[in-house]
Design a protein around this motif. Structure first.
Motif, PDB file in Angstrom:
ATOM      1  N   SER A  31     -19.117 -20.709 -38.654  1.00 53.28           N
ATOM      2  CA  SER A  31     -18.742 -19.461 -37.996  1.00 53.28           C
ATOM      3  C   SER A  31     -19.892 -18.451 -38.041  1.00 53.28           C
ATOM      4  O   SER A  31     -20.209 -17.815 -37.030  1.00 53.28           O
ATOM      5  N   ALA A  32     -20.517 -18.306 -39.189  1.00 56.71           N
ATOM      6  CA  ALA A  32     -21.630 -17.362 -39.325  1.00 56.71           C
ATOM      7  C   ALA A  32     -22.790 -17.753 -38.411  1.00 56.71           C
ATOM      8  O   ALA A  32     -23.382 -16.904 -37.742  1.00 56.71           O
ATOM      9  N   LEU A  33     -23.105 -19.033 -38.365  1.00 52.48           N
ATOM     10  CA  LEU A  33     -24.237 -19.503 -37.564  1.00 52.48           C
ATOM     11  C   LEU A  33     -23.953 -19.487 -36.067  1.00 52.48           C
ATOM     12  O   LEU A  33     -24.880 -19.537 -35.255  1.00 52.48           O
ATOM     13  N   ALA A  34     -22.693 -19.387 -35.682  1.00 47.91           N
ATOM     14  CA  ALA A  34     -22.322 -19.376 -34.263  1.00 47.91           C
ATOM     15  C   ALA A  34     -22.352 -17.969 -33.666  1.00 47.91           C
ATOM     16  O   ALA A  34     -22.062 -17.800 -32.475  1.00 47.91           O
ATOM     17  N   GLN A  35     -22.703 -16.966 -34.450  1.00 48.87           N
ATOM     18  CA  GLN A  35     -22.747 -15.602 -33.934  1.00 48.87           C
ATOM     19  C   GLN A  35     -23.782 -15.497 -32.815  1.00 48.87           C
ATOM     20  O   GLN A  35     -24.785 -16.208 -32.814  1.00 48.87           O
ATOM     21  N   THR A  36     -23.539 -14.631 -31.869  1.00 48.51           N
ATOM     22  CA  THR A  36     -24.423 -14.522 -30.708  1.00 48.51           C
ATOM     23  C   THR A  36     -25.734 -13.806 -31.029  1.00 48.51           C
ATOM     24  O   THR A  36     -26.728 -14.030 -30.341  1.00 48.51           O
ATOM     25  N   HIS A  37     -25.738 -12.975 -32.047  1.00 49.77           N
ATOM     26  CA  HIS A  37     -26.975 -12.298 -32.429  1.00 49.77           C
ATOM     27  C   HIS A  37     -27.928 -13.337 -33.010  1.00 49.77           C
ATOM     28  O   HIS A  37     -27.577 -14.082 -33.923  1.00 49.77           O
ATOM     29  N   ARG A  38     -29.121 -13.391 -32.499  1.00 51.49           N
ATOM     30  CA  ARG A  38     -30.084 -14.422 -32.917  1.00 51.49           C
ATOM     31  C   ARG A  38     -30.806 -14.087 -34.210  1.00 51.49           C
ATOM     32  O   ARG A  38     -31.273 -14.973 -34.909  1.00 51.49           O
TER      33      ARG A  38
END
Length: 94
Positions: A31-38
């Motif tokens: 979930s954390a790694l799927a965030q849209t902020h790069r």
């Protein structure tokens, strides 16, 4: 008055405190790694787990450079324990 903000310049740190969380840690990391902020980094703070939490965290860290693992040498007594300990007044001097 508002100004346009370029959020791509910001770095966001997601901290995941973990104690015996092997059953749920992979989902939290996904979930954390799927965030849209790069510009993110994910810190997993293992609180001296006795299950495979540390192994799960290390596996993700080995696959994705945005994940870092911090291994506490002693159990803190809970995710709020360090903050609670820091907020206690110093002992009275005699």
């Amino acid at each position: 008055m508002s100004f346009p903000v370029d959020t791509s310049q910001y770095r966001v740190t997601i901290v995941i405190p973990a104690f015996n969380a092997s059953a749920t840690l992979a989902r939290a990391l996904q979930s954390a790694l799927a965030q849209t902020h790069r510009g993110i980094e994910v810190l997993v703070v293992d609180d001296c787990s006795t299950d495979s939490t540390l192994g799960v965290a290390r596996q993700f860290a080995g696959q994705d450079g945005r994940v870092r693992v911090i291994e506490r040498p002693h159990n803190s007594g809970g995710c709020g324990a360090p903050a609670t300990t820091a907020s206690k007044p110093p002992p009275a001097s005699s």
